[in-house]
Scaffold this motif. Sequence first.
Motif, PDB file in Angstrom:
ATOM      1  N   PHE A  37      48.849  34.796  37.917  1.00 51.74           N
ATOM      2  CA  PHE A  37      47.510  34.982  37.359  1.00 51.74           C
ATOM      3  C   PHE A  37      47.165  36.457  37.522  1.00 51.74           C
ATOM      4  O   PHE A  37      46.956  36.928  38.637  1.00 51.74           O
ATOM      5  CB  PHE A  37      46.486  34.123  38.108  1.00 51.74           C
ATOM      6  CG  PHE A  37      46.707  32.650  37.929  1.00 51.74           C
ATOM      7  CD1 PHE A  37      46.154  31.994  36.843  1.00 51.74           C
ATOM      8  CD2 PHE A  37      47.457  31.922  38.835  1.00 51.74           C
ATOM      9  CE1 PHE A  37      46.346  30.631  36.670  1.00 51.74           C
ATOM     10  CE2 PHE A  37      47.657  30.566  38.669  1.00 51.74           C
ATOM     11  CZ  PHE A  37      47.104  29.918  37.581  1.00 51.74           C
ATOM     12  N   GLN A  38      47.158  37.172  36.439  1.00 51.53           N
ATOM     13  CA  GLN A  38      46.908  38.606  36.497  1.00 51.53           C
ATOM     14  C   GLN A  38      45.716  38.943  35.594  1.00 51.53           C
ATOM     15  O   GLN A  38      45.877  39.106  34.384  1.00 51.53           O
ATOM     16  CB  GLN A  38      48.148  39.388  36.068  1.00 51.53           C
ATOM     17  CG  GLN A  38      49.335  39.161  37.006  1.00 51.53           C
ATOM     18  CD  GLN A  38      50.536  40.020  36.645  1.00 51.53           C
ATOM     19  OE1 GLN A  38      50.601  40.590  35.568  1.00 51.53           O
ATOM     20  NE2 GLN A  38      51.478  40.100  37.556  1.00 51.53           N
TER      21      GLN A  38
ATOM     22  N   GLU B  45      38.379  42.530  33.862  1.00 56.37           N
ATOM     23  CA  GLU B  45      37.940  41.246  34.419  1.00 56.37           C
ATOM     24  C   GLU B  45      37.737  41.293  35.936  1.00 56.37           C
ATOM     25  O   GLU B  45      37.202  40.358  36.515  1.00 56.37           O
ATOM     26  CB  GLU B  45      38.964  40.162  34.077  1.00 56.37           C
ATOM     27  CG  GLU B  45      39.045  39.857  32.599  1.00 56.37           C
ATOM     28  CD  GLU B  45      40.122  38.827  32.282  1.00 56.37           C
ATOM     29  OE1 GLU B  45      39.830  37.925  31.480  1.00 56.37           O
ATOM     30  OE2 GLU B  45      41.235  38.916  32.829  1.00 56.37           O
ATOM     31  N   GLY B  46      38.191  42.348  36.579  1.00 54.46           N
ATOM     32  CA  GLY B  46      38.059  42.425  38.032  1.00 54.46           C
ATOM     33  C   GLY B  46      39.036  41.485  38.718  1.00 54.46           C
ATOM     34  O   GLY B  46      40.033  41.060  38.144  1.00 54.46           O
ATOM     35  N   THR B  47      38.738  41.132  39.964  1.00 52.93           N
ATOM     36  CA  THR B  47      39.635  40.271  40.725  1.00 52.93           C
ATOM     37  C   THR B  47      39.346  38.796  40.443  1.00 52.93           C
ATOM     38  O   THR B  47      38.245  38.428  40.047  1.00 52.93           O
ATOM     39  CB  THR B  47      39.493  40.528  42.228  1.00 52.93           C
ATOM     40  OG1 THR B  47      38.115  40.386  42.585  1.00 52.93           O
ATOM     41  CG2 THR B  47      39.948  41.924  42.596  1.00 52.93           C
ATOM     42  N   LEU B  48      40.344  37.958  40.707  1.00 52.01           N
ATOM     43  CA  LEU B  48      40.198  36.516  40.507  1.00 52.01           C
ATOM     44  C   LEU B  48      39.275  35.906  41.555  1.00 52.01           C
ATOM     45  O   LEU B  48      38.594  34.916  41.302  1.00 52.01           O
ATOM     46  CB  LEU B  48      41.577  35.860  40.556  1.00 52.01           C
ATOM     47  CG  LEU B  48      41.678  34.402  40.159  1.00 52.01           C
ATOM     48  CD1 LEU B  48      41.297  34.210  38.699  1.00 52.01           C
ATOM     49  CD2 LEU B  48      43.104  33.896  40.395  1.00 52.01           C
ATOM     50  N   GLY B  49      39.253  36.511  42.750  1.00 55.63           N
ATOM     51  CA  GLY B  49      38.392  35.989  43.813  1.00 55.63           C
ATOM     52  C   GLY B  49      38.347  36.968  44.965  1.00 55.63           C
ATOM     53  O   GLY B  49      39.074  37.959  44.978  1.00 55.63           O
ATOM     54  N   ARG B  50      37.479  36.691  45.937  1.00 54.35           N
ATOM     55  CA  ARG B  50      37.355  37.534  47.126  1.00 54.35           C
ATOM     56  C   ARG B  50      37.410  36.663  48.376  1.00 54.35           C
ATOM     57  O   ARG B  50      36.860  35.568  48.395  1.00 54.35           O
ATOM     58  CB  ARG B  50      36.032  38.308  47.116  1.00 54.35           C
ATOM     59  CG  ARG B  50      35.873  39.298  45.958  1.00 54.35           C
ATOM     60  CD  ARG B  50      36.800  40.484  46.109  1.00 54.35           C
ATOM     61  NE  ARG B  50      36.721  41.380  44.973  1.00 54.35           N
ATOM     62  CZ  ARG B  50      36.145  42.587  45.032  1.00 54.35           C
ATOM     63  NH1 ARG B  50      35.611  43.015  46.146  1.00 54.35           N
ATOM     64  NH2 ARG B  50      36.125  43.353  43.965  1.00 54.35           N
ATOM     65  N   MET B  51      38.073  37.172  49.419  1.00 49.41           N
ATOM     66  CA  MET B  51      38.162  36.482  50.701  1.00 49.41           C
ATOM     67  C   MET B  51      37.246  37.159  51.710  1.00 49.41           C
ATOM     68  O   MET B  51      37.252  38.381  51.831  1.00 49.41           O
ATOM     69  CB  MET B  51      39.601  36.545  51.243  1.00 49.41           C
ATOM     70  CG  MET B  51      40.595  35.678  50.499  1.00 49.41           C
ATOM     71  SD  MET B  51      40.318  33.938  50.812  1.00 49.41           S
ATOM     72  CE  MET B  51      40.513  33.875  52.584  1.00 49.41           C
TER      73      MET B  51
END
Length: 205
Positions: free
Chosen positions: A9-10, A15-21
């Motif tokens: 998943f790129q 679109e920025g990042t897929l998610g943040r931790m």
Amino acid sequence: AMRPGRIDFQPEPHEGTLGRMFANRDLRLALFRAAEREPLIRWHQKAHVVARERGEHGVAATLADGTRLEAALMVAAEGRQSPTREEAGINVARWDYRHRAIIAGLIHERPHGGVAWEIFYSAGPFALLPLQDDAQGRHRSALVWTVNEDDAAGVLALSPRAFLAEVGKRMGGMFGALELNGPRAGWPLGFHHTVKITADRLALV
């Protein structure tokens, strides 16, 4: 597992990042501090609700210290063992997956590049979630390793060295040498789903 074949998943650059931790403790502290500063929130830290009332024209909650809070709507954000939901008689469909998520922090030799990995084994997924480098510049990830409930106690009982050897084998050595970053924990996995999420002057979130 680690056999050839993968899905990447790129996101596109725009679109920025897929998610943040975020570390759970850091996120909770930030939310608590924001709530304390918000003038429209009455913040009652470590309060224990001893009675709940819902009527045609409003709701109320009584705290252990005798404080009575009144409002137009009651929102229960208490998790899967919600006493407010139980008192409202809202039924929950639930079952036990008979699996446990083993959670651990890892320090590793090679950088993760901000990429999360999920490797699928027959017993369950093995996820590596990227975290920021620590103050010493060491590369870190969060491990979520799903194991069969029958094997969970044995995995948690492994010595740190044996545990890291098993983790390294399942990772295929992709991050190089490993260290544990904090204690390990195990969380039972289950399904909980309410029949409905609202009742008279009540919402579940």
